[in-house]
Design an enzyme around this catalytic site. Sequence first.
Site, short mmCIF file in Angstrom:
data_model
loop_
_atom_site.label_atom_id
_atom_site.label_comp_id
_atom_site.label_asym_id
_atom_site.label_seq_id
_atom_site.Cartn_x
_atom_site.Cartn_y
_atom_site.Cartn_z
N ARG A 241 0.86 -1.17 0.00
CA ARG A 241 0.00 0.00 0.00
C ARG A 241 0.90 1.24 0.00
O ARG A 241 2.01 1.20 0.55
CB ARG A 241 -0.91 0.01 1.24
CG ARG A 241 -1.85 -1.20 1.29
CD ARG A 241 -2.65 -1.22 2.57
NE ARG A 241 -3.53 -2.39 2.64
CZ ARG A 241 -3.22 -3.56 3.15
NH1 ARG A 241 -1.99 -3.74 3.66
NH2 ARG A 241 -4.07 -4.56 3.16
N LYS A 268 -1.64 -1.85 7.87
CA LYS A 268 -3.07 -1.68 8.08
C LYS A 268 -3.59 -2.65 9.13
O LYS A 268 -4.41 -2.28 9.97
CB LYS A 268 -3.82 -1.88 6.76
CG LYS A 268 -5.33 -1.70 6.85
CD LYS A 268 -5.97 -1.88 5.49
CE LYS A 268 -7.48 -1.71 5.58
NZ LYS A 268 -8.13 -1.88 4.26
N HIS A 331 -2.80 2.34 -5.51
CA HIS A 331 -3.34 1.10 -4.96
C HIS A 331 -3.70 0.08 -6.04
O HIS A 331 -3.86 -1.11 -5.76
CB HIS A 331 -4.59 1.42 -4.12
CG HIS A 331 -4.90 0.40 -3.08
ND1 HIS A 331 -4.31 0.37 -1.84
CD2 HIS A 331 -5.76 -0.66 -3.10
CE1 HIS A 331 -4.78 -0.64 -1.14
NE2 HIS A 331 -5.67 -1.28 -1.87
N ARG A 334 -1.91 -3.44 -6.77
CA ARG A 334 -2.23 -4.62 -5.97
C ARG A 334 -3.30 -5.46 -6.65
O ARG A 334 -3.26 -6.70 -6.63
CB ARG A 334 -2.68 -4.19 -4.57
CG ARG A 334 -1.56 -3.54 -3.77
CD ARG A 334 -2.06 -2.82 -2.51
NE ARG A 334 -2.78 -3.68 -1.61
CZ ARG A 334 -2.22 -4.48 -0.72
NH1 ARG A 334 -0.88 -4.55 -0.65
NH2 ARG A 334 -2.94 -5.22 0.09
N HIS A 357 -3.43 -9.52 3.25
CA HIS A 357 -4.87 -9.54 3.44
C HIS A 357 -5.21 -10.37 4.67
O HIS A 357 -4.61 -11.41 4.91
CB HIS A 357 -5.58 -10.11 2.22
CG HIS A 357 -5.69 -9.12 1.10
ND1 HIS A 357 -6.00 -9.48 -0.19
CD2 HIS A 357 -5.50 -7.77 1.08
CE1 HIS A 357 -6.02 -8.40 -0.95
NE2 HIS A 357 -5.72 -7.36 -0.21
N TYR A 367 -5.39 -22.06 11.27
CA TYR A 367 -4.51 -23.07 10.68
C TYR A 367 -3.68 -22.52 9.51
O TYR A 367 -2.98 -23.25 8.85
CB TYR A 367 -5.35 -24.25 10.18
CG TYR A 367 -5.97 -25.04 11.31
CD1 TYR A 367 -5.24 -26.05 11.96
CD2 TYR A 367 -7.25 -24.76 11.74
CE1 TYR A 367 -5.81 -26.76 13.00
CE2 TYR A 367 -7.83 -25.47 12.79
CZ TYR A 367 -7.09 -26.47 13.41
OH TYR A 367 -7.65 -27.17 14.44
#
Length: 436
Positions: A241, A268, A331, A334, A357, A367
């Site tokens: 970002r 973020k 942005h 991405r 993310h 997991y």
Amino acid sequence: MLLTNLKIEKSASKDRAYKLNDGDGLYIVIQPNGKKYWRLKYRFGPKEKTLSIGKYPQVGLADARLRKIEAKEQLRNNIDPSLRKQLEKQTAVLKHDHTFKSIAREWFETNQHTWTPKHSTKLWRRLEIHIIPYLGSRPVAEILPRDLLAVLRQVQATGATEMTHRLLWICSRVFKFAVVVEATQQNPALNLSEGLKPHRTEHHPVITVSELPDFLRAFAAVKCRQQDWLAFRLLLLTVLRTGELRHSKWTDVNFDTAELRVRKEVMKMKDEHIVPLSRQALTAFRELHKLTGHQEWLFPNSCPKINPVMSENVINLVIKKMGYKNRMVGHSFRALFSTILNEHEHHSDAIERQLSHFERNAVKAAYNRAQHLGIRRQLMQYWADYLDSLTGRIELSNTLANINDLPARGPNADFNGARVFPGLDSTEPSTFAYRN
């Protein structure tokens, strides 16, 4: 014998205080200085107590008798009139002290340590501009849903629906805090979104994959400061970002391990993020090191008193010069990264991890804490080589070597490979061509 107004008016002061009875526990005390005060004597449980009713003539005879009746009614309901009066007085003081602004400030200072300085400033500024001028002086306990709705609709009327819902969220947090500290009993922000226009999320503009080669050629030809060009290049190669790259420091870059570690306070999601650096990214960082390596920040601002790092608008200004305004933003890289690598059937979890993310599925997240670092090293090298293949300077099929095979290198070491900046021939000397 009951009192009359005339008798009270004619009662003269004496050397000592004395009282005149009106019956049923109500009497008036005449002080030596001539001042007169109403009192009510009563019993609550085993104790005899006295209730102060007010000062004469502000509280007249008729009012004093009405207040006596109210106190007797409270006693019949097992309520101590003196305690009730004390609580009402405290409530009045709290209402005066617990304004929306004071509670908002207390909430902000309580939670400020959990936010980045930039987010803290932005959050409080939003309250100062949009809410406090209208509700700041109001006791928080007296603010009704319609009061807050009216203020939010003023913001909505400007077309800023996203800001309206952000403000509603902030106000809801403030009122929840007010309930916890007992400054109010209700949160008027609850369910208020039903009275506001819904915000429609607009995705960042992004070109198609077929347009990417022309975009890269436009970037190769654009005239801008060398530092800005390298910022653009590294944003493209790291798919960070914009704010994460702008707020990175030279201490975050490790040339020996070919990694950029973005500090958690910058991220973020507030977790440290590792970016494996491709050969092209390492080259770009070495060129940048010649410019700013003696400073703290990768991209320092020319006016550090205003902001220590370069403006968030730099990348978009470069895009504007390239002729892609409203078609791309910083942005957008991405989205292209995700689209292209998923279409090329790369490891989907590694792609998401590289984009930092957050895994919304709690069970899967428990997991799936793996960094996928080895895969991501290959992923980032593939991405860098793919971009270069679009300009026809390398063959993608020959670029799948693992970045782990690269020898350790410091920022000033010679690079055993091609300088593959867009617009530069790979056979050129390693010195980067300065741009106007």
